[in-house]
Design an enzyme around this catalytic site. Structure first.
Site, PDB file in Angstrom:
ATOM      1  N   HIS A   1       3.746  -2.853   3.671  1.00  0.00           N
ATOM      2  CA  HIS A   1       3.193  -2.009   2.855  1.00  0.00           C
ATOM      3  C   HIS A   1       4.179  -1.013   2.178  1.00  0.00           C
ATOM      4  O   HIS A   1       5.326  -0.743   2.735  1.00  0.00           O
ATOM      5  CB  HIS A   1       2.139  -0.991   3.889  1.00  0.00           C
TER       6      HIS A   1
ATOM      7  N   ASP B   1      -5.727  -5.252   4.956  1.00  0.00           N
ATOM      8  CA  ASP B   1      -6.166  -6.432   4.465  1.00  0.00           C
ATOM      9  C   ASP B   1      -6.138  -7.748   5.503  1.00  0.00           C
ATOM     10  O   ASP B   1      -6.748  -8.799   5.302  1.00  0.00           O
ATOM     11  CB  ASP B   1      -5.459  -6.946   3.158  1.00  0.00           C
TER      12      ASP B   1
END
Ligand code: ACO
Length: 431
Positions: free
Chosen positions: A309, A366
């Site tokens: 991320h 996700d």
């Protein structure tokens, strides 16, 4: 809105000249150097491809500390909201800044209920899309098309609550109608006696002439999933919504653009990409170790989807909630998904392997959401649509915050030009 405060200045020496630049400090002590006057003072711009170090705005909606894995909407911890709140309460909080009182919340929910149907003419649009069309493309087109039915929206007025209510309500119907069309079923109209999430499940999974009552545990799971996705400060799609909105384009246009930005596999599309990756590993006989070797070999171009991320350099708090949800929900639904085992093995390796540890690569939102969506019976290309459904309050809240800012400016980055210098045009017959 809580204002950022000015504190001290930063000194910059350029071409032998010292200039001072203001320092801005946020309420969580986040510090920024305000370089907006830099070019006027020095002729220089700053360059920061991918905006790795560039703040595009001040915002009082979401606080994210990527080093410590903290995420709060308007000061409330994501873990608390995910466990205790309703999605529409969170939507109200994000958009309007405070938790609603009971009276305000009742009115907000009633208004949303009343606007759940879409104009009958819009139903025809669904017939024009091929049944194999990706639902993200259909969703973006349909959200943009809403502006043609509500010309008032062209005013792009952030205080026009009706546009916000309409969008929050109708997006569910659009998503569900698109799904029904894709599987060749008649669309199911909303049932306004149901809650926001239950009504969505009804439109998705009910079939004509058969009773359908959404399972409360599934309703709760959808509620939590939507809350986890509701905002995430200046990510790719939210920055897109702000950029498009900064030109004065209406809310539907800005959100439609945000949906398209979310679609990519490096952003919201990663939930679909994670399942495709897990299926590929399963098809190769479950060789997750071999797959991880490929990931570490940069020349393979393979990434561990659902990991890493831009901001989180520790475990994404949303991924924690989702992992627990998967562990609880799958046995309840009597789903024995071998992909969950593969995902767990991949995570185990990644949390210990120096390649991932050194780069601070942890599961993001996700990684497990796709497994939950799969268990709920959603087809894979609907996963990113579910993300969009959840992210909508964030897009609206961020658009509204920007539009209400008296100092707002059109978003217009600069560049460093690296092309040809001035040259003379050569006519076609002399080239
Ligand atoms: N698998 C393998 N290596 C990775 C991964 C990954 N998923 N993510 C990052 N890396 C490596 C990079 O190769 C790079 O290595 P290097 O320093 O040796 O060159 C290093 O980690 C830093 O990666 P960047 O790509 O520079 O990090 P950036 O902040 O630009 O990218 C991103 C973040 C796009 C999310 C990235 O981690 C990624 O591609 N992840 C997989 C896709 C994904 O899950 N996206 C969803 C993100 S969450 C969301 O948007 C909702």
């Amino acid at each position: 809105m809580v204002a950022a405060t000015m504190a001290d200045t930063a000194k910059l020496t350029l071409d032998g000249k010292e200039i001072e630049l203001p320092i801005i400090v946020g309420t969580e002590n986040e510090k920024a150097i305000d370089i907006s006057s830099l070019r006027a003072k020095t002729g220089y711009i700053t360059i920061d491809e991918g905006f790795k170090n560039t703040g595009s705005c001040t915002s009082s909606i979401t606080f994210l500390n990527g080093e410590e894995g903290v995420l709060r909407y308007r000061g409330y911890a994501i873990e608390d909201l995910a466990e205790k709140a309703e999605f529409l309460e969170v939507a109200y909080l994000i958009i309007y800044g405070t938790l609603p009182t009971e009276e305000v919340y009742t009115k907000f929910k009633t208004d949303i209920r009343r606007h759940s149907i879409i104009h009958e003419d819009m139903k025809h649009f669904f017939n024009g899309f091929p049944s194999s069309g990706h639902p993200m493309s259909i969703l973006s087109s349909m959200v943009c098309a809403l502006s043609t039915y509500y010309p008032d929206s062209m005013d792009a007025d952030p205080d026009d609550e009706m546009q916000i209510t309409r969008l929050l309500s109708k997006i569910r119907t659009i998503v569900a109608f698109g799904y029904k069309k894709s599987i060749g079923h008649p669309v199911i109209y909303p049932r306004n006696d149901l809650s926001y999430c239950a009504n969505f499940l009804h439109m998705m999974f009910a079939v004509p002439a058969e009773p359908y009552e959404p399972d409360p545990k599934v309703v709760k799971a959808i509620n939590t999933l939507l809350i986890l996705h509701a905002d995430h400060e200046q990510n790719c799609s939210t920055a897109t919504v702000r950029l498009v909105g900064s030109s004065g384009a209406n809310l539907y246009a800005a959100v439609s653009a945000g949906i398209l930005a979310l679609w990519g596999p490096l952003h919201g599309g990663a939930n679909q990409a994670v399942i495709e990756m897990l299926e590929e590993i399963q098809a190769s006989g479950g060789d997750y170790k071999g797959f991880m070797e490929k990931v570490k070999d940069k020349s393979s171009g393979v990434r561990l989807m659902g990991f890493g991320h831009r901001v989180y350099k520790s475990y994404d708090p949303r991924a924690k909630v989702l992992k627990d949800m998967a562990d609880d929900l799958l046995p309840y639904l009597k789903v024995n998904d071998p992909l969950l085992d593969i995902a767990t093995q991949l995570e185990k390796i990644a949390l210990e392997d120096p390649y991932f540890v050194e780069r601070n690569l942890y599961p993001n939102v996700d990684f497990y959401s796709g497994i939950v969506y799969r268990a709920l019976g959603l087809p894979i290309d609907m996963f990113t649509v579910m993300f969009a459904l959840g992210r909508l309050p964030g897009w609206i809240g961020q658009w509204r915050e920007m539009m209400k800012d008296p100092g707002k400016k059109i978003g217009r980055p600069r560049q460093v030009y690296t092309g040809e210098n001035a040259r003379e045009f050569v006519p076609l017959n002399k080239r």
